[in-house]
Design an enzyme around this catalytic site. Structure first.
Site, PDB file in Angstrom:
ATOM      1  N   ASP A 295      -4.709  -0.835  -5.379  1.00 23.24           N
ATOM      2  CA  ASP A 295      -3.310  -0.582  -4.987  1.00 23.24           C
ATOM      3  C   ASP A 295      -2.346  -1.691  -5.391  1.00 23.24           C
ATOM      4  O   ASP A 295      -1.214  -1.430  -5.771  1.00 23.24           O
ATOM      5  CB  ASP A 295      -3.197  -0.240  -3.495  1.00 23.24           C
TER       6      ASP A 295
ATOM      7  N   THR B  44       0.831  -1.216   0.000  1.00 20.04           N
ATOM      8  CA  THR B  44       0.000   0.000   0.000  1.00 20.04           C
ATOM      9  C   THR B  44       0.863   1.263   0.000  1.00 20.04           C
ATOM     10  O   THR B  44       0.571   2.224  -0.707  1.00 20.04           O
ATOM     11  CB  THR B  44      -0.918   0.024   1.241  1.00 20.04           C
TER      12      THR B  44
HETATM   13  C1  GP9 Z   1      -2.963  -0.772   6.573  1.00 15.36           C
HETATM   14  C2  GP9 Z   1      -3.252  -0.962   5.129  1.00 15.36           C
HETATM   15  C3  GP9 Z   1      -2.675  -2.245   4.604  1.00 15.36           C
HETATM   16  O1  GP9 Z   1      -3.209   0.469   7.107  1.00 15.36           O
HETATM   17  O2  GP9 Z   1      -3.052   0.137   4.366  1.00 15.36           O
HETATM   18  O3  GP9 Z   1      -1.477  -2.140   3.943  1.00 15.36           O
HETATM   19  P1  GP9 Z   1      -0.962  -3.333   2.998  1.00 15.36           P
HETATM   20  O4  GP9 Z   1      -0.797  -4.555   3.868  1.00 15.36           O
HETATM   21  O5  GP9 Z   1      -2.005  -3.555   1.950  1.00 15.36           O
HETATM   22  O6  GP9 Z   1       0.297  -2.878   2.434  1.00 15.36           O
HETATM   23 MN    MN Z   2      -2.872  -2.487   0.322  1.00 10.20          MN
END
Ligand code: GP9
Ligand code: MN
Length: 685
Positions: free
Chosen positions: A480, A305
């Site tokens: 994402d 993310t």
């Molecule tokens: C946590 C969320 C998850 O706040 O944004 O992140 P990810 O595991 O998808 O990188």
């Molecule tokens: Mn994510």
């Protein structure tokens, strides 16, 4: 009984006895601090166990240093070591109260630029009871001074001291092994300081933070303004212009970006048992005013993310390892979208139903110039409001609307969803959608959480339409990164209705949606090849922001004659002609393996060169903090200390804005809401 007391005092009067007493008291108080001062989100037996035992190895190691010395010195050294460690706990208690995050050495070292306003209000944040963490140290000093515990001047055997050191390191190793089994990539991916403390302990976290800060300082120190020249030279050669048919058509509109967690392109129009998984998104995808991209790829690496966010708002790649947001987000200089638009009269805000420390968002967003960060602190939480990492999407959108309608317009906002996240947990009451039947337990519920996300989006869309936001905003949706990792080949084959999955299929499986909607804009499905790195230049084009001089690696997806080479973070790439994975080249259209002829070989080598250069130059910008040397025309550098995302501050700021800038939906409607938010979330009934 008195015999027992005697025996115990006799033990305490030895060096080893005093050592054990010190360690035990220290571990108990650390554990109490964990439970009372921090919210570490401990779940399950393994995490509970690790939290309880994690102070032990470092305590044995550090207090054990004193065992190498002799006489009174041993005792006073232990007291001194105790004082230092306790002050670290104390500082973190105070810091955490203000920032819901642990102190990092980056923050401590940083001067004006990085500091978090702590100095100003330190006296107000300290509670007198915080000093209780020193209680055991005071007690030990009194016991020594009053000769209740007598100093044992017999030398402690060196080999025993050494055994203690070895034992401490072994325990640390075992602890790390257990922690990594429960949460893989703990140190390499570095998601959240809370995690490091929860799993490894405050002292180990301190050591890691020192290591990271050192590493960053080293690359930073080596970099100089000259390094920027090669970056600029590359950009000059590779930058494409805007598309004049689109340039500025959405100027002055609000921007609402919806970050669709783990959402892959294959879900669009996908059906299970004849039912569409995402009917609302499908409709939005096809809307005549939505520009949808069907050859758009995620380009994230370990930072997941956070990599997506870095690309989205800076058009800089995430790093080959770890997360650029956690490692460089606090200290580096950025010229990010929120700041750029802020300086053009926009209000900027990020919304996310997880703790602010995750991916170091609380610090990074300041560097990017976000005026507001509505994190989990801003959302009412009841036990059944959350699942997995945080707030359920339907409740998240509903509560976000409350803040959204108070933001002075135009605004630039990003809403990060969460429910469609591995391991795709969903409460029974939140779904009646059928799971897929591949037999792979991780994969099968994916469509259910995606369906839930779609419903949540549908409700928010209705709200946007009823409140008027739909008309005066540019609405951007993007996925994402993948939700189903490459480790699930047999299940992926079943989902896609294929016999066998090749590396080519896996590369295509990295497609994520990108949809840009604006009232009156000409939509359609655009087949250009692009990735997350290209979103920012595209949005800036539509908003009419000239970005000829920015240090951004993407290119406008609407531009004619753009390069359509999409780099994956590991150096593989996709073009409309070739998919190159490792040393194998596939035909993009057919998926067949190609034995390239001389001309093709040359072309592929050129593309590879382009990809390798852009990735490494982008890394240089982040690792060398090169933007600190770069004066972007018309851009004022961000003053990070201006921002405070604590709940009380944010609310105050929002309230004041209603008067000072009365352009929010509500301010324009005499302080009343413009539309009621409708949701069928059973938790709210
Ligand atoms: C946590 C969320 C998850 O706040 O944004 O992140 P990810 O595991 O998808 O990188
Ligand atoms: Mn994510």
């Amino acid at each position: 009984m008195s015999d027992l007391v005697k025996r115990t005092t006799a033990k305490l009067n030895t060096v080893f006895g005093f050592f054990i007493l010190t360690v035990v008291l220290f571990c108990i108080k650390t554990y109490i601090a964990y439970q009372t001062e921090f919210s570490l989100g401990v779940k399950g037996g393994v995490q509970q166990f690790l939290l309880a035992v994690n102070p032990i190895p470092a305590a044995l190691l550090l207090f054990g240093i004193a065992l190498y010395f002799r006489g009174r010195l041993v005792y006073w050294l232990m007291i001194l070591i105790n004082l230092i460690q306790t002050s670290w706990i104390f500082a973190n208690i105070v810091y955490y109260r203000e920032f819901s995050d642990f102190m990092s050495f980056g923050v401590i070292k940083g001067s004006g630029n990085v500091q978090n306003n702590l100095g100003k209000s330190i006296a107000q944040i300290i509670h007198p009871t915080d000093f209780l963490v020193y209680l055991d140290v005071v007690l030990l000093i009194i016991l020594l001074l009053a000769h209740v515990i007598r100093v044992d001047s017999r030398p402690f055997k060196r080999r025993y001291a050494f055994t203690m050191t070895v034992l401490a390191f072994s325990l640390m190793g075992a602890e790390y092994g257990m922690a990594n089994a429960d949460r893989s990539g703990l140190l390499t991916r570095t998601f959240d300081n809370n995690y490091l403390v929860k799993y490894l302990g405050l002292n180990e976290y301190a050591a890691f933070s020192v290591y990271q800060t050192q590493k960053q300082s080293a690359t930073r120190a080596h970099a100089n303004a000259g390094d920027l020249q090669s970056v600029q030279k590359y950009l000059k050669h590779n930058r494409v212009g805007d598309n004049s048919a689109y340039f500025g058509t959405e100027k002055g509109k609000n921007v609402i970006i919806i970050h669709l967690e783990s959402f892959q392109q294959f879900l669009i129009n996908y059906k299970v048992d004849g039912k569409e998984v995402t009917p609302n998104l499908n409709k939005f995808y096809k809307d005549q005013h939505t520009m949808s991209f069907d050859n758009f790829y995620n380009q994230v690496a370990q930072g997941k993310t956070s990599d997506a966010e870095m690309m989205l708002e800076n058009s800089l790649f995430g790093l080959p390892q770890g997360s650029a947001m956690t490692e460089y987000g606090t200290q580096n200089t950025f010229q990010a979208a929120p700041a750029m638009l802020d300086q053009r009269g926009y209000t900027s805000a990020a919304f996310h139903g997880d703790v602010p420390s995750f991916w170091n968002r609380d610090n990074t967003y300041k560097s990017w110039g976000y005026d507001y960060f509505f994190s989990s602190q801003y959302y009412k939480e009841k036990p059944n409001y959350t699942v997995g990492y945080g707030l359920k999407d339907k409740i998240f959108f509903r509560d976000s609307a409350k803040y959204l309608q108070q933001l002075p317009q135009p605004f630039y906002t990003k809403l990060i969803t969460l429910t469609n996240h591995y391991p795709y947990e969903i409460d029974k009451q939140n779904t009646d959608f059928p799971a897929t039947k591949t037999g792979d337990k991780t994969v099968d519920p994916y469509v259910q959480t995606a369906h839930y996300l779609d419903e949540a989006f549908g409700e928010f869309l209705t709200y946007m339409k009823e409140s008027g936001l739909y008309k005066n905003s540019m609405i951007v949706l993007y996925g994402d990164h993948y939700g189903i990792s490459n480790n699930h080949r047999p299940a992926i084959a079943q989902l896609l209705g294929k016999k066998k999955i090749t590396n080519y299929d896996l590369a295509q499986f990295q497609k994520v949606p990108l949809m840009i909607h604006a009232d009156g804009m000409k939509g359609g499905i655009n087949h250009t090849y692009g990735g997350e790195i290209d979103v920012l230049p595209t949005l800036m084009d539509l908003l009419g922001v000239k970005d000829d001089h920015t240090i951004q690696f993407g290119n406008d997806l609407l531009a004619k004659n753009r390069s359509q080479t999409v780099a994956f973070r590991n150096g593989d790439f996709i073009t409309p002609q070739f998919v190159k994975i490792g040393s194998t080249v596939y035909d993009t259209k057919t998926g067949a393996i190609i034995e390239p002829n001389a001309a093709q070989k040359k072309l592929i080598a050129q593309e590879q060169n382009h990809v390798t250069s852009e990735l490494s130059l982008s890394d240089r910008v982040i690792q060398g903090d090169l933007l600190r040397f770069y004066q972007l025309k018309g851009f004022k550098s961000v003053n990070k200390s201006k921002f405070n995302y604590k709940y009380a501050n944010g609310m105050q700021q929002l309230k004041a804005a209603q008067k000072s800038e009365p352009t929010s939906l509500m301010a324009k409607n005499h302080g009343k809401v413009t539309a009621d938010y409708k949701t069928d979330a059973p938790e709210l009934k």
